[in-house]
Design a protein around this motif. Structure first.
Motif, PDB file in Angstrom:
ATOM      1  N   SER A 159     -15.404   1.646   0.050  1.00  0.00           N
ATOM      2  CA  SER A 159     -14.331   0.875  -0.580  1.00  0.00           C
ATOM      3  C   SER A 159     -14.817   0.195  -1.853  1.00  0.00           C
ATOM      4  CB  SER A 159     -13.788  -0.171   0.398  1.00  0.00           C
ATOM      5  OG  SER A 159     -13.214   0.444   1.528  1.00  0.00           O
ATOM      6  N   GLY A 210     -12.007  -5.896  -5.195  1.00  0.00           N
ATOM      7  CA  GLY A 210     -10.762  -5.327  -5.712  1.00  0.00           C
ATOM      8  C   GLY A 210      -9.885  -6.381  -6.371  1.00  0.00           C
ATOM      9  N   LEU A 211      -9.849  -7.590  -5.793  1.00  0.00           N
ATOM     10  CA  LEU A 211      -9.082  -8.671  -6.394  1.00  0.00           C
ATOM     11  C   LEU A 211      -9.652  -9.068  -7.758  1.00  0.00           C
ATOM     12  CD1 LEU A 211      -6.903 -10.882  -6.225  1.00  0.00           C
ATOM     13  CD2 LEU A 211      -8.546 -12.268  -4.921  1.00  0.00           C
ATOM     14  N   THR A 233      -3.795  -5.262  -7.377  1.00  0.00           N
ATOM     15  CA  THR A 233      -4.250  -6.643  -7.188  1.00  0.00           C
ATOM     16  C   THR A 233      -3.531  -7.287  -6.011  1.00  0.00           C
ATOM     17  OG1 THR A 233      -4.650  -6.834  -9.556  1.00  0.00           O
ATOM     18  CG2 THR A 233      -4.547  -8.881  -8.313  1.00  0.00           C
ATOM     19  N   TRP A 261      -4.676  -7.516   1.882  1.00  0.00           N
ATOM     20  CA  TRP A 261      -5.662  -7.038   2.849  1.00  0.00           C
ATOM     21  C   TRP A 261      -6.865  -7.977   2.964  1.00  0.00           C
ATOM     22  CZ3 TRP A 261      -4.138  -4.074   6.418  1.00  0.00           C
ATOM     23  CH2 TRP A 261      -3.154  -3.115   6.183  1.00  0.00           C
ATOM     24  N   PHE A 262      -7.150  -8.718   1.901  1.00  0.00           N
ATOM     25  CA  PHE A 262      -8.188  -9.746   2.024  1.00  0.00           C
ATOM     26  C   PHE A 262      -7.742 -10.829   3.006  1.00  0.00           C
ATOM     27  CE2 PHE A 262      -9.487 -14.049   0.740  1.00  0.00           C
ATOM     28  CZ  PHE A 262     -10.849 -13.953   0.997  1.00  0.00           C
ATOM     29  N   ASN A 312     -12.205  -6.148  -0.536  1.00  0.00           N
ATOM     30  CA  ASN A 312     -10.990  -6.522  -1.264  1.00  0.00           C
ATOM     31  C   ASN A 312     -11.210  -7.723  -2.175  1.00  0.00           C
ATOM     32  OD1 ASN A 312      -8.502  -4.822  -0.381  1.00  0.00           O
ATOM     33  ND2 ASN A 312      -9.609  -5.206   1.524  1.00  0.00           N
ATOM     34  N   PHE A 315     -13.196   0.665  -5.472  1.00  0.00           N
ATOM     35  CA  PHE A 315     -12.741  -0.474  -6.277  1.00  0.00           C
ATOM     36  C   PHE A 315     -13.488  -0.549  -7.613  1.00  0.00           C
ATOM     37  CE2 PHE A 315     -11.261  -2.473  -2.175  1.00  0.00           C
ATOM     38  CZ  PHE A 315      -9.913  -2.452  -2.514  1.00  0.00           C
ATOM     39  N   SER A 318       0.825  -1.211   0.000  1.00  0.00           N
ATOM     40  CA  SER A 318       0.000   0.000   0.000  1.00  0.00           C
ATOM     41  C   SER A 318       0.858   1.259   0.000  1.00  0.00           C
ATOM     42  CB  SER A 318      -0.929   0.007   1.220  1.00  0.00           C
ATOM     43  OG  SER A 318      -1.825  -1.080   1.168  1.00  0.00           O
ATOM     44  N   CYS A 348      -2.161  -5.732  -3.533  1.00  0.00           N
ATOM     45  CA  CYS A 348      -2.632  -5.049  -2.320  1.00  0.00           C
ATOM     46  C   CYS A 348      -3.966  -5.628  -1.862  1.00  0.00           C
ATOM     47  CB  CYS A 348      -2.757  -3.558  -2.610  1.00  0.00           C
ATOM     48  SG  CYS A 348      -3.185  -2.552  -1.179  1.00  0.00           S
ATOM     49  N   ALA A 349      -4.873  -5.891  -2.813  1.00  0.00           N
ATOM     50  CA  ALA A 349      -6.173  -6.480  -2.477  1.00  0.00           C
ATOM     51  C   ALA A 349      -6.011  -7.886  -1.879  1.00  0.00           C
ATOM     52  CB  ALA A 349      -7.055  -6.535  -3.718  1.00  0.00           C
TER      53      ALA A 349
END
Length: 347
Positions: free
Chosen positions: A152, A209-210, A184, A190-191, A206, A156, A23, A186-187
């Motif tokens: 979020s 986001g992924l 990707t 955090w997931f 996330n 995303f 991040s 980063c997602a």
């Protein structure tokens, strides 16, 4: 084999650190853009909305992590850094933005709307301890968590417009691969972190986001060759334009050279014509003088006195015209030779 509490804590710590590192790299991605803004002392047409949204998201997640009862440290660290970086970006933008283009709603969005959320959740939503206004956890954590999750998802979903542009133009110019890859990654981090700490307000957004990150990389793989081919064609077109411009320049130089040659030739022709005319005039004058001398010789015996007077006048006239010297007038052959010689040199 089930994970022990120690292993779970270690994995949570590892994914939290990795999430912070990735991040932090994503936050630094716009740094070259703002370095250009500082060097040029102009915003160069860039918009501030993306950085404003990023600052608001970091502030909101920072507030959410501060009211969590546990496992909020990793979220606090990265979002504190994010607030500082995004805030610096916006300050630079405001310094160099034109007066007419300075966003008046920027402070209202980041401070006013965020302040409204904080005041509302503090005043009307209770924490775990209902008797304390600043208590953590409870309903307050859930409400703020839902707000963070919804926002979020909206953030995303922003790449949808970029993906639409890539499909429409068949070009990945506006979707850099490494930025998509970093988002990707980063997602994923955090997931995993949200899943391990069982914080679904962090994990679920996330997932989206992924999915969007993987879709962006697939589109990049599909259209990267088309972008390279289009860029190559554009370079070829530029080379053709340059070659055409060079040809035009060469043609103009050729025309100028030809014109210059014509001018020089014209000058030579004029000089040659002028010289021929001078020679012709000299020959006429010489012939007239020869005729005059012959007439004088024929009449020398009968008109000796008259001839002397004519010769004196003719001598004075030629001396005044610079055709020969007065002292050479004693010899007719001498003044005739001098006149012809001076005439030839003058021509």
């Amino acid at each position: 084999m089930a994970l022990t509490a120690l292993h779970l804590h270690q994995l949570t710590f590892i994914f939290g650190i990795l999430g912070n590192i990735v991040s932090f790299g994503v936050y630094l991605a716009p740094l070259p853009t703002f370095w250009r803004i500082i060097k040029q002392k102009s915003t160069l047409g860039f918009q501030s909305i993306a950085y404003s949204v990023a600052l608001f998201s970091a502030m909101l997640l920072l507030y959410y992590a501060s009211i969590k009862e546990s496992n909020g440290t990793m979220i606090i660290t990265i979002n504190s850094i994010g607030c500082a970086i995004e805030g610096s970006y916006l300050i630079i933008y405001l310094v160099y933005a034109p007066k007419k283009a300075k966003p008046s709603l920027l402070g209202l969005f980041n401070l006013g709307f965020f302040g409204l959320i904080v005041v509302t959740t503090m005043a009307f939503v209770h924490g775990a301890d209902t008797h304390t206004m600043f208590s953590k956890g409870g309903m307050r954590e859930s409400v703020v968590g839902w707000i963070c999750g919804i926002f979020s998802v909206c953030v995303f979903a922003a790449p949808l417009s970029v993906m639409r542009m890539v499909i429409k133009t068949k070009s990945v110019e506006f979707m850099p691969f490494w930025l998509s890859f970093s988002l990707t990654l980063c997602a994923i981090m955090w997931f995993c972190y949200g899943f391990l700490i069982k914080d679904f307000y962090i994990a679920l957004p996330n997932v989206l986001g992924l999915a969007f990150g993987i879709t962006q990389m697939i589109l990049y793989i599909i259209y990267k060759d088309s972008s390279k081919k289009r860029q190559k064609d554009a370079n070829n077109d530029d080379n053709l334009v340059i070659k055409k411009g060079n040809m035009i320049h060469l043609q103009e130089l050729d025309v100028n050279i030809k014109k210059l040659g014509k001018v020089e030739k014209t000058e030579q022709d004029c000089n040659a014509t002028f010289g021929q005319q001078n020679r012709l005039n000299a020959e006429v004058i010489v012939e007239e003088m020869v005729v005059e001398v012959e007439n004088n010789n024929n009449n020398n015996d009968n008109n000796h006195n008259i001839d002397n007077i004519v010769n004196e006048n003719d001598t004075k006239t030629k001396a005044s015209n610079g055709e020969y010297h007065v002292e050479d007038a004693m010899c007719e052959g001498s003044w005739l030779y001098l006149f012809i010689h001076s005439t030839e040199m003058w021509c």
